[in-house]
Design an enzyme around this catalytic site. Sequence first.
Site, PDB file in Angstrom:
ATOM      1  N   LYS A 127     -59.327 -74.289   3.473  1.00  0.00           N
ATOM      2  CA  LYS A 127     -60.346 -74.395   4.523  1.00  0.00           C
ATOM      3  C   LYS A 127     -59.783 -73.940   5.874  1.00  0.00           C
ATOM      4  O   LYS A 127     -60.464 -73.244   6.635  1.00  0.00           O
ATOM      5  CB  LYS A 127     -60.866 -75.838   4.608  1.00  0.00           C
ATOM      6  CG  LYS A 127     -61.759 -76.211   3.414  1.00  0.00           C
ATOM      7  CD  LYS A 127     -61.991 -77.706   3.256  1.00  0.00           C
ATOM      8  CE  LYS A 127     -62.728 -77.971   1.930  1.00  0.00           C
ATOM      9  NZ  LYS A 127     -62.879 -79.401   1.611  1.00  0.00           N
TER      10      LYS A 127
ATOM     11  N   GLN B  53     -61.716 -85.494   3.524  1.00  0.00           N
ATOM     12  CA  GLN B  53     -61.483 -84.977   2.178  1.00  0.00           C
ATOM     13  C   GLN B  53     -61.566 -86.117   1.156  1.00  0.00           C
ATOM     14  O   GLN B  53     -60.905 -87.136   1.302  1.00  0.00           O
ATOM     15  CB  GLN B  53     -60.111 -84.284   2.120  1.00  0.00           C
ATOM     16  CG  GLN B  53     -59.776 -83.627   0.796  1.00  0.00           C
ATOM     17  CD  GLN B  53     -60.625 -82.403   0.476  1.00  0.00           C
ATOM     18  OE1 GLN B  53     -61.144 -81.737   1.373  1.00  0.00           O
ATOM     19  NE2 GLN B  53     -60.780 -82.108  -0.794  1.00  0.00           N
TER      20      GLN B  53
ATOM     21  N   ASP C  27     -69.955 -81.629   5.965  1.00  0.00           N
ATOM     22  CA  ASP C  27     -70.198 -81.677   4.521  1.00  0.00           C
ATOM     23  C   ASP C  27     -71.648 -81.975   4.156  1.00  0.00           C
ATOM     24  O   ASP C  27     -72.042 -81.788   3.012  1.00  0.00           O
ATOM     25  CB  ASP C  27     -69.381 -82.841   3.923  1.00  0.00           C
ATOM     26  CG  ASP C  27     -68.074 -82.388   3.310  1.00  0.00           C
ATOM     27  OD1 ASP C  27     -67.973 -81.231   2.885  1.00  0.00           O
ATOM     28  OD2 ASP C  27     -67.163 -83.238   3.240  1.00  0.00           O
TER      29      ASP C  27
HETATM   30  N1  LIG Z   1     -65.243 -84.107   1.798  1.00  0.00           N
HETATM   31  C1  LIG Z   1     -65.103 -83.263   0.801  1.00  0.00           C
HETATM   32  N2  LIG Z   1     -65.786 -82.110   0.836  1.00  0.00           N
HETATM   33  C2  LIG Z   1     -65.667 -81.209  -0.176  1.00  0.00           C
HETATM   34  O1  LIG Z   1     -66.317 -80.151  -0.145  1.00  0.00           O
HETATM   35  C3  LIG Z   1     -64.776 -81.503  -1.242  1.00  0.00           C
HETATM   36  C4  LIG Z   1     -64.085 -82.708  -1.214  1.00  0.00           C
HETATM   37  N3  LIG Z   1     -64.278 -83.569  -0.198  1.00  0.00           N
HETATM   38  N4  LIG Z   1     -63.249 -83.017  -2.218  1.00  0.00           N
HETATM   39  C5  LIG Z   1     -62.987 -82.124  -3.295  1.00  0.00           C
HETATM   40  C6  LIG Z   1     -64.128 -81.193  -3.564  1.00  0.00           C
HETATM   41  C7  LIG Z   1     -63.761 -79.949  -4.309  1.00  0.00           C
HETATM   42  N5  LIG Z   1     -64.053 -78.850  -3.416  1.00  0.00           N
HETATM   43  C8  LIG Z   1     -63.735 -77.519  -3.650  1.00  0.00           C
HETATM   44  C9  LIG Z   1     -63.706 -76.589  -2.640  1.00  0.00           C
HETATM   45  C10 LIG Z   1     -63.300 -75.299  -2.871  1.00  0.00           C
HETATM   46  C11 LIG Z   1     -62.922 -74.903  -4.123  1.00  0.00           C
HETATM   47  C12 LIG Z   1     -62.454 -73.521  -4.332  1.00  0.00           C
HETATM   48  O2  LIG Z   1     -62.396 -72.729  -3.417  1.00  0.00           O
HETATM   49  N6  LIG Z   1     -62.055 -73.180  -5.561  1.00  0.00           N
HETATM   50  C13 LIG Z   1     -61.527 -71.866  -5.889  1.00  0.00           C
HETATM   51  C14 LIG Z   1     -60.074 -71.881  -6.248  1.00  0.00           C
HETATM   52  C15 LIG Z   1     -59.427 -73.247  -6.356  1.00  0.00           C
HETATM   53  C16 LIG Z   1     -58.003 -73.253  -6.873  1.00  0.00           C
HETATM   54  O3  LIG Z   1     -57.518 -72.220  -7.370  1.00  0.00           O
HETATM   55  O4  LIG Z   1     -57.405 -74.329  -6.772  1.00  0.00           O
HETATM   56  C17 LIG Z   1     -62.337 -71.300  -7.039  1.00  0.00           C
HETATM   57  O5  LIG Z   1     -63.065 -72.046  -7.699  1.00  0.00           O
HETATM   58  O6  LIG Z   1     -62.229 -70.111  -7.251  1.00  0.00           O
HETATM   59  C18 LIG Z   1     -62.976 -75.801  -5.155  1.00  0.00           C
HETATM   60  C19 LIG Z   1     -63.394 -77.106  -4.915  1.00  0.00           C
HETATM   61  C20 LIG Z   1     -64.530 -79.339  -2.249  1.00  0.00           C
HETATM   62  N7  LIG Z   1     -64.603 -80.650  -2.284  1.00  0.00           N
HETATM   63 MG   LIG Z   2     -67.836 -79.567   1.112  1.00  0.00          MG
END
Ligand SMILES: Nc1nc(=O)c2c([nH]1)NC[C@@H]1CN(c3ccc(C(=O)N[C@@H](CCC(=O)O)C(=O)O)cc3)C=[N+]21
Ligand SMILES: [Mg+2]
Length: 283
Positions: free
Chosen positions: A53, A97, A120
């Site tokens: 992020k 998070q 969020d």
């Molecule tokens: N307050 C809060 N807000 C969130 O938005 C939040 C959270 N907590 N806790 C965890 C989850 C999970 N999440 C992701 C964000 C980006 C990818 C992302 O970019 N993934 C990439 C690569 C990930 C990698 O390779 O580790 C993909 O799917 O291609 C995944 C999961 C947001 N979350």
């Molecule tokens: Mg989010």
Amino acid sequence: MTATKLDGKATLASILDELSGRVAALTAAGRTPGLATVLVGDDPGSQSYVRAKHNDCAKVGITSIRRDLPADATQADVEKVIDELNADPACTGYIVQLPLPKGLDSGAALERMDPDKDADGLHPTNLGRLVLQEPGPLPCTPRGVVELLRRYDVPLNGAKVTVLGRGVTVGRPLGLLLTLRSVNATVTLCHTGTKDVAAELRAADVIVAAAGVPGLVTADMVKPGAAVLDVGITRGEDGLVGDVAPEVAEVASYLAPVPGGVGPMTRGMLLTNVVERAERGTE
Ligand SMILES: Nc1nc(=O)c2c([nH]1)NC[C@@H]1CN(c3ccc(C(=O)N[C@@H](CCC(=O)O)C(=O)O)cc3)C=[N+]21
Ligand SMILES: [Mg+2]
């Protein structure tokens, strides 16, 4: 059939490019947006999401603010940081998070946030605004799903969408978003109490799988030509595994895979929420 990839990584790059111009205009007006993250503990997954992020912020010119707390932080420590961010004019929006380490109350932490700084869209006030169809920040993953389909011209107006999973960050708010008049889909929300998940999936024009069960959606459950978006993330021994079995690509028209599909879109929508908030001004 081999499905067209709904490429969230490439789409994120376009979104960041579009946001850069908007951030430059805000900066020229002396109103550079700032995104803060509150990270408690040292879970490697959470650390990597938070790092991503901040990298995104750097690409578009959003100021990033990191508030990292140790794993043994108390509820009072977390709430103190929340109070500081609520009062900080450099912070346009922020996220706590999730999940927080065991013993901390994430509901109480979220409720303490200024709803207008909730990047969020998960504060109870903002979930309420979504129910009421009032303007406010939208939950990032549901918004990412809808935006990814929109950019690939996959129709949602009148479409039958089956969502797997009723979690608070994806399934439930996604149902609300898809049924807004401006989106107009017909939604079936499946969960562990659903009698015949395969039948609900086979009826769908669009499937969004957010159950967190690896390989749950198999090719025989997908109507030929349906669009399938995988939002399940399970950290397996050899990387991330989604809810959708790979052979689904042989029957689906479009497939958003894990990784490279909805995950990056979630990040794009987070930054979009912050830029929109900055453009609206703080009254
Ligand atoms: N307050 C809060 N807000 C969130 O938005 C939040 C959270 N907590 N806790 C965890 C989850 C999970 N999440 C992701 C964000 C980006 C990818 C992302 O970019 N993934 C990439 C690569 C990930 C990698 O390779 O580790 C993909 O799917 O291609 C995944 C999961 C947001 N979350
Ligand atoms: Mg989010």
